[in-house]
Design a protein around this motif. Structure first.
Motif, PDB file in Angstrom:
ATOM      1  N   THR A  57      47.386  -2.207  49.122  1.00 41.70           N
ATOM      2  CA  THR A  57      46.529  -1.294  49.882  1.00 41.70           C
ATOM      3  C   THR A  57      46.713  -1.562  51.367  1.00 41.70           C
ATOM      4  O   THR A  57      46.706  -2.711  51.802  1.00 41.70           O
ATOM      5  CB  THR A  57      45.042  -1.478  49.503  1.00 41.70           C
ATOM      6  N   GLN A  59      45.212  -0.461  55.242  1.00 39.62           N
ATOM      7  CA  GLN A  59      44.094   0.169  55.938  1.00 39.62           C
ATOM      8  C   GLN A  59      44.195  -0.120  57.427  1.00 39.62           C
ATOM      9  O   GLN A  59      44.467  -1.248  57.829  1.00 39.62           O
ATOM     10  CB  GLN A  59      42.763  -0.355  55.405  1.00 39.62           C
ATOM     11  N   THR A  73      43.079   4.833  54.898  1.00 40.02           N
ATOM     12  CA  THR A  73      43.357   3.904  53.808  1.00 40.02           C
ATOM     13  C   THR A  73      44.414   4.506  52.901  1.00 40.02           C
ATOM     14  O   THR A  73      44.304   5.663  52.491  1.00 40.02           O
ATOM     15  CB  THR A  73      42.082   3.630  52.981  1.00 40.02           C
ATOM     16  N   ILE A  74      45.432   3.714  52.579  1.00 39.45           N
ATOM     17  CA  ILE A  74      46.499   4.145  51.683  1.00 39.45           C
ATOM     18  C   ILE A  74      46.539   3.197  50.489  1.00 39.45           C
ATOM     19  O   ILE A  74      46.754   1.996  50.647  1.00 39.45           O
ATOM     20  CB  ILE A  74      47.864   4.154  52.396  1.00 39.45           C
ATOM     21  N   TYR A  77      50.415   1.324  48.679  1.00 38.10           N
ATOM     22  CA  TYR A  77      51.278   1.316  49.862  1.00 38.10           C
ATOM     23  C   TYR A  77      52.583   0.592  49.545  1.00 38.10           C
ATOM     24  O   TYR A  77      52.573  -0.509  49.005  1.00 38.10           O
ATOM     25  CB  TYR A  77      50.542   0.625  51.016  1.00 38.10           C
ATOM     26  N   TYR A  83      52.399   9.587  53.541  1.00 39.21           N
ATOM     27  CA  TYR A  83      51.435   9.516  52.445  1.00 39.21           C
ATOM     28  C   TYR A  83      50.417  10.640  52.596  1.00 39.21           C
ATOM     29  O   TYR A  83      49.902  10.872  53.694  1.00 39.21           O
ATOM     30  CB  TYR A  83      50.708   8.170  52.463  1.00 39.21           C
ATOM     31  N   LEU A  85      46.792  12.313  52.295  1.00 41.81           N
ATOM     32  CA  LEU A  85      45.399  11.871  52.356  1.00 41.81           C
ATOM     33  C   LEU A  85      44.541  12.933  51.672  1.00 41.81           C
ATOM     34  O   LEU A  85      44.705  14.124  51.925  1.00 41.81           O
ATOM     35  CB  LEU A  85      44.933  11.714  53.802  1.00 41.81           C
ATOM     36  N   ASN A  93      44.368  11.317  44.017  1.00 40.36           N
ATOM     37  CA  ASN A  93      44.836  10.652  45.230  1.00 40.36           C
ATOM     38  C   ASN A  93      43.680   9.886  45.870  1.00 40.36           C
ATOM     39  O   ASN A  93      42.737  10.486  46.360  1.00 40.36           O
ATOM     40  CB  ASN A  93      45.407  11.687  46.211  1.00 40.36           C
ATOM     41  N   ASN A  95      43.979   8.009  48.539  1.00 40.40           N
ATOM     42  CA  ASN A  95      44.207   7.807  49.967  1.00 40.40           C
ATOM     43  C   ASN A  95      43.145   8.550  50.753  1.00 40.40           C
ATOM     44  O   ASN A  95      42.733   9.649  50.392  1.00 40.40           O
ATOM     45  CB  ASN A  95      45.599   8.294  50.363  1.00 40.40           C
ATOM     46  N   TYR A 134      48.764  10.163  62.078  1.00 41.11           N
ATOM     47  CA  TYR A 134      47.906  10.716  61.042  1.00 41.11           C
ATOM     48  C   TYR A 134      47.245  11.994  61.538  1.00 41.11           C
ATOM     49  O   TYR A 134      47.077  12.217  62.738  1.00 41.11           O
ATOM     50  CB  TYR A 134      46.833   9.704  60.604  1.00 41.11           C
TER      51      TYR A 134
END
Length: 157
Positions: A57, A59, A73-74, A77, A83, A85, A93, A95, A134
């Protein structure tokens, strides 16, 4: 009796004569940068930026002096890449993109459970430093939507 009084006085003097230089160290914010544009308004994590990677994970989060916080947060990972979201409630999902605009619960906007969607692209993870971009749309508990664009971060892991 005088000897006892003198010993108590000397003990008290030794106990209370500690240096006034004794101070608690002031914590310093984690190094890094995190910025975004929220509904057309620029935001900067001026207080702290922090990233962690543990058990698959990733973050990254940042906060400012006005109780505003950004968090990405993924789950699962695997390193640099793009990725998704959020997404539909049935997408599975985990994420997450989250924007918190204040201390009230209705000021938290999330991509979870079909409330929004977006992407996070990890562009680099080298030498204990992670960088990326992002963007996402998210809703609060009242269904009000916020748009997060032009998000960028660079932080130590």
């Amino acid at each position: 009796m005088r000897k006892i009084f003198a010993m108590l006085a000397m003990s008290s003097l030794a106990f209370f004569s500690c240096s006034s230089d004794d101070t608690t160290p002031t914590p310093t914010p984690a190094s890094g940068t995190m910025t975004a544009v929220i509904d057309g308004n620029s935001w900067n994590a001026a207080l702290a930026v922090q990233a962690v990677k543990i058990s698959g994970t990733f973050q990254v989060s940042g906060s400012d002096n006005s109780a505003k916080q950004m968090n990405v947060t993924i789950m699962n990972y695997t390193g640099p890449g793009t990725y998704a979201l959020g997404g539909s409630a049935t997408s599975g999902n985990g994420n997450l993109g989250r924007w918190t605009a204040g201390l009230n619960s209705s000021q938290t906007y999330s991509t979870m459970v079909g409330q929004g969607e977006g992407t996070c692209t990890i562009t680099s993870e080298t030498g204990g430093v992670v960088e990326g971009t992002y963007s996402f749309t998210a809703k609060n508990t009242d269904g009000v939507q916020v748009s997060v664009t032009e998000g960028k971060f660079k932080a130590s892991l």
